[in-house]
Design a protein around this motif. Structure first.
Motif, PDB file in Angstrom:
ATOM      1  N   GLN A   1       0.794  -1.221   0.000  1.00  0.00           N
ATOM      2  CA  GLN A   1       0.000   0.000   0.000  1.00  0.00           C
ATOM      3  C   GLN A   1       0.830   1.276   0.000  1.00  0.00           C
ATOM      4  O   GLN A   1       0.362   2.311  -0.446  1.00  0.00           O
TER       5      GLN A   1
ATOM      6  N   GLU B   1      -7.917  -6.197   0.433  1.00  0.00           N
ATOM      7  CA  GLU B   1      -7.474  -4.904   0.969  1.00  0.00           C
ATOM      8  C   GLU B   1      -5.955  -4.840   1.025  1.00  0.00           C
ATOM      9  O   GLU B   1      -5.351  -3.848   0.641  1.00  0.00           O
TER      10      GLU B   1
ATOM     11  N   ARG C   1      -3.949  -4.040  -2.302  1.00  0.00           N
ATOM     12  CA  ARG C   1      -3.999  -2.721  -2.945  1.00  0.00           C
ATOM     13  C   ARG C   1      -2.592  -2.130  -2.967  1.00  0.00           C
ATOM     14  O   ARG C   1      -1.889  -2.153  -1.967  1.00  0.00           O
TER      15      ARG C   1
END
Length: 129
Positions: free
Chosen positions: A15, A104, A107
């Motif tokens: 991320q 998640e 990402r």
């Protein structure tokens, strides 16, 4: 006390991969990507993340060294979700009902915050922005 100075260790993830590479470049020093692993063993998700950060570093003019660096860069040519989904970490998340977290975690380059090592507290490392 560890043999490194506060501020010279950055926490990286998919991320914040681009932000980590850019912050590492600002130091003007050689960069080492160190994977946390699990129980003394290399972890697929860590190696993949090192490859993604390595790709960002390579784009900034750094040159990879060593077989593991090249393996990580090769692995990072693949999309994040399928790679992470096949990792032991993802399987563990699915096993405890947190499979949605894998998407998640997959990402890439969505955050610009780069935590830095601030020092030790007992045997624990303290990081902050």
């Amino acid at each position: 006390m560890p043999p490194w100075e506060p501020g010279h260790i950055l926490l990286g993830s998919l991320q914040n991969a681009r932000a980590v590479a850019e912050k590492a470049r600002e130091t003007g020093e050689e960069v080492h990507l160190v994977c946390a692993g699990k129980e003394g063993q290399m972890a697929l998700d860590d190696l993949y993340t090192a490859g993604v950060i390595g790709k960002r570093l390579k784009a900034l003019g750094f040159s990879p060294e060593g077989e593991m660096a090249h393996l990580a860069l090769f692995l990072a040519e693949n999309p994040s979700f399928p790679v992470l989904s096949s990792s032991e970490a993802a399987k563990a998340l699915v096993g405890v009902g947190l499979g949605e977290d894998v998407a998640e975690c997959a990402r890439v380059d969505v955050h610009g915050v780069v935590p830095r090592f601030l020092g030790m507290r007992g045997e624990g490392m303290v990081f902050g922005g």
